[in-house]
Design a protein around this motif. Sequence first.
Motif, short mmCIF file in Angstrom:
data_model
loop_
_atom_site.label_atom_id
_atom_site.label_comp_id
_atom_site.label_asym_id
_atom_site.label_seq_id
_atom_site.Cartn_x
_atom_site.Cartn_y
_atom_site.Cartn_z
N VAL A 1 0.86 -1.18 0.00
CA VAL A 1 0.00 0.00 0.00
C VAL A 1 0.89 1.23 0.00
CG1 VAL A 1 -1.65 1.36 1.34
CG2 VAL A 1 -1.91 -1.13 1.20
N LEU A 2 0.59 2.18 -0.87
CA LEU A 2 1.36 3.42 -0.86
C LEU A 2 0.47 4.58 -1.28
CD1 LEU A 2 3.71 3.81 -3.95
CD2 LEU A 2 1.99 2.02 -3.82
N PRO A 3 0.83 5.79 -0.85
CA PRO A 3 0.03 6.95 -1.23
C PRO A 3 0.52 7.54 -2.53
CG PRO A 3 1.72 7.63 0.30
CD PRO A 3 1.94 6.17 0.05
N ALA A 4 -0.40 8.16 -3.25
CA ALA A 4 -0.01 9.04 -4.35
C ALA A 4 -0.24 10.46 -3.85
CB ALA A 4 -0.84 8.77 -5.59
N PHE B 1 14.76 11.90 -6.35
CA PHE B 1 13.67 12.71 -6.88
C PHE B 1 12.65 13.11 -5.82
CE2 PHE B 1 15.66 12.20 -10.70
CZ PHE B 1 15.66 10.92 -11.21
N VAL B 2 12.88 12.72 -4.57
CA VAL B 2 11.99 13.12 -3.48
C VAL B 2 12.69 14.20 -2.67
CG1 VAL B 2 10.82 12.36 -1.38
CG2 VAL B 2 10.87 10.87 -3.37
N LEU B 3 12.01 15.32 -2.46
CA LEU B 3 12.62 16.43 -1.74
C LEU B 3 12.86 16.06 -0.28
CD1 LEU B 3 10.59 19.41 -3.23
CD2 LEU B 3 12.89 18.66 -3.82
N PRO B 4 13.90 16.62 0.32
CA PRO B 4 14.24 16.23 1.69
C PRO B 4 13.31 16.85 2.73
CG PRO B 4 15.76 17.90 0.91
CD PRO B 4 14.88 17.58 -0.24
N CYS B 5 13.06 16.08 3.77
CA CYS B 5 12.35 16.59 4.94
C CYS B 5 12.68 15.66 6.09
CB CYS B 5 10.84 16.68 4.73
SG CYS B 5 9.98 15.11 4.73
N ILE B 6 12.53 16.13 7.29
CA ILE B 6 12.81 15.28 8.45
C ILE B 6 12.04 15.78 9.65
CG2 ILE B 6 14.82 16.43 9.52
CD1 ILE B 6 16.14 13.53 9.22
N GLY B 7 11.70 14.87 10.53
CA GLY B 7 11.00 15.24 11.76
C GLY B 7 11.21 14.15 12.79
N ASN B 8 10.53 14.30 13.91
CA ASN B 8 10.64 13.32 15.00
C ASN B 8 9.29 12.71 15.31
OD1 ASN B 8 13.34 13.16 15.80
ND2 ASN B 8 13.17 14.89 17.21
N ASP B 9 9.32 11.42 15.68
CA ASP B 9 8.17 10.79 16.34
C ASP B 9 6.86 10.97 15.60
OD1 ASP B 9 9.79 12.16 19.17
OD2 ASP B 9 9.94 10.10 18.48
N MET C 1 8.09 13.27 -11.75
CA MET C 1 7.12 12.30 -11.23
C MET C 1 7.17 10.99 -12.00
SD MET C 1 4.85 11.70 -8.95
CE MET C 1 4.46 13.31 -8.32
N ILE C 2 7.36 11.06 -13.31
CA ILE C 2 7.37 9.83 -14.10
C ILE C 2 8.61 9.01 -13.75
CG2 ILE C 2 7.71 9.00 -16.46
CD1 ILE C 2 5.66 11.08 -17.35
N GLU C 3 9.74 9.65 -13.58
CA GLU C 3 10.94 8.92 -13.17
C GLU C 3 10.76 8.31 -11.78
OE1 GLU C 3 12.23 11.13 -16.58
OE2 GLU C 3 11.01 11.68 -14.85
N PHE C 4 10.10 9.05 -10.90
CA PHE C 4 9.84 8.53 -9.56
C PHE C 4 8.94 7.30 -9.64
CE2 PHE C 4 9.14 8.40 -5.10
CZ PHE C 4 7.79 8.22 -4.88
N ALA C 5 7.90 7.37 -10.47
CA ALA C 5 6.99 6.23 -10.61
C ALA C 5 7.75 5.01 -11.14
CB ALA C 5 5.83 6.59 -11.54
N LYS C 6 8.64 5.23 -12.07
CA LYS C 6 9.44 4.12 -12.60
C LYS C 6 10.30 3.50 -11.49
CE LYS C 6 13.06 3.03 -15.97
NZ LYS C 6 13.86 2.34 -14.96
N ASN C 7 10.94 4.34 -10.70
CA ASN C 7 11.76 3.85 -9.60
C ASN C 7 10.93 3.04 -8.61
OD1 ASN C 7 13.97 5.11 -10.70
ND2 ASN C 7 14.01 6.80 -9.24
N MET C 8 9.75 3.54 -8.32
CA MET C 8 8.89 2.85 -7.35
C MET C 8 8.46 1.49 -7.89
SD MET C 8 7.84 3.25 -4.28
CE MET C 8 7.95 5.00 -3.91
N ALA C 9 8.14 1.44 -9.18
CA ALA C 9 7.74 0.17 -9.79
C ALA C 9 8.90 -0.82 -9.78
CB ALA C 9 7.24 0.41 -11.21
N ASP C 10 10.09 -0.34 -10.07
CA ASP C 10 11.27 -1.22 -10.03
C ASP C 10 11.48 -1.78 -8.63
OD1 ASP C 10 13.28 0.77 -12.38
OD2 ASP C 10 11.76 -0.79 -12.71
N LEU D 1 1.90 6.26 -11.29
CA LEU D 1 2.19 5.07 -10.51
C LEU D 1 1.42 3.86 -11.05
CD1 LEU D 1 2.12 6.69 -6.96
CD2 LEU D 1 4.12 5.67 -8.06
N PHE D 2 0.12 4.06 -11.32
CA PHE D 2 -0.72 2.99 -11.85
C PHE D 2 -0.13 2.43 -13.15
CE2 PHE D 2 -4.48 0.59 -12.69
CZ PHE D 2 -4.78 0.72 -14.05
#
Lengths: 279, 269
Positions: free
Chosen positions: A19-22, A52-60, A98-107, A209-210
């Motif tokens: 399961v993953l979000p779009a 291809f995903v922008l950085p972010c970080i947080g706690n808990d 986004m298309i490159e990201f979708a390809k990476n996720m499918a791989d 992604l689909f």
Amino acid sequence: MEFIVEDGKQIHEDCSRLVLPALSIGNVGQLAVDLLITTLRAERIGFLDDPFVLPCIGNDAYWPTHQGELALPLEAYDSSPNGLSLIQQRSPVVKGMMIEFAKNMADFAVASGKKHVIILSSLDFGRWQKIDMSSGLQTYYLSSSNPDGTDSLCERLGWKKLPEYQPDQRCWKYLRSVAEGDSAAVDSMPAEDDFTEEDYYPSLPFSALFSFFKAKGLDVTCLLCYCSEGDNISDATHLAEATCKLLEIGSDSQGECADWVIPLSWKTLYGPPPDISMF
Amino acid sequence: MEDVLTEIPPPSRFFQEDLNNFIPHAPPLPSPFLILSKPKPSDPIRASLLIIALSSPSLYIFHHIGSKKLIGSLIVPEIPLSGISCEPSLGDKSCNIYTLNDPDSSILLVSLQSTVAPERCHTIAKMLVGERIIPERVLILSSVQSQNFRGRLSADEPFALKLETSKERKGSVSSLGDSSLLKDLEYFPSGSMIDGLAAALLSRCEMRNIKGTLCVSWPEFDSSVVSLLKSILHKNVLPSLNFSSSGGNKDELRSFGFKGHSLDSDLYA
């Protein structure tokens, strides 16, 4: 995209469902995955490192007991009792990738042995052509089971196939061609200036992604609901419930999770509490 | 009063282009690269501690540390070099790499004095951690981002919070006596978020199983934060380093955009 197993953790081979979000209006897919992770007590097993995903970080993000546990942009969780893996994405994709990201996720899905992928996404209420609220919030779906996007299980569950899915429409054809590796198609990307209403749905991240998951031969189901941007917790709950019904996960025979566990990070989901000192 | 129709959406919301598969991507940029003055440029540099200064207070503090030696620079092609001075200057948009003179350990300092575009952060984090530079421990100094912070922020109440990798946190509970680097700081609260290069660097440390700490301070341009950070660094990180000479001249602080009651009080003398 590199999958990094967290120190001391292991991959569960029996988790063949993913399961993953779009990314979508109101962050509904991401909120739904939050609910599923906390309620199913899924265990984080690793991270996905994608340029291809922008950085972010947080706690808990989820539980107060793990104080100081980092939350990264792209994380993988397993719920082994349910044979389920979940990916949570917390930040946007680099513009235009986004298309490159979708390809990476499918791989990644193929390499990690996934068989069925469920994509959670919302749709803009303002784009809804034929509004039907007679039976409450309607769940729409798109499936790889049949060429027209239908699926018998989803139909039995009372869901409606996304009527705007037209596999021969130019943008859907473009995504399918690129996903199937047609290098000539890459140069024929539809120009944004020429976009019409029918280009809206295939332009959304869930469509990329689909298309890529389907091209890899995986079973894919997109679960969709219309919403407006605002307090989208109820929309997220709706999609999470639909996911449990589809996968027959839950505390009762109808596949419903009776009590959703609210993630710790949701306490300030829509901003900090008001400054009472002004009163 | 902000116009709700045109104001920038809050961080948790998307721009239209974030949700469009067919937006063209930006032309690719040349890769950043390191220039290092070392006998064998191809060998990685190993350090017991890598400090990466990103926030204005931390850049100010380390600029005035006398006991450091310039050993190289990170060149980011899209950041113009015109106007930079021969000697390192706080006004330059540069990214210089130094060694700090510490008798007990090898410490590297990276002072990044320019803004890095979000889509470049992943690449630059790779350059600084784990490939050409192999640190045992990383300390990143950045500022709280008001647009991503879900707690109360006051301009006259300085504070500092931390985020740590799991390896850093495990060290604090181990029986080997290796404690967390900034053990006295509270954790960054759940629900708030940090983006940009600081996030990319700490994420990389977590994924590569490196001890890493991100210290975020607030306010961003306040002399009180300079004092706070000096105290934190002297107590926890660099006890043998002399911070008393590391700046503090009121006029200089003011010239670099720092504010604060102690700076402004002379105006009312």
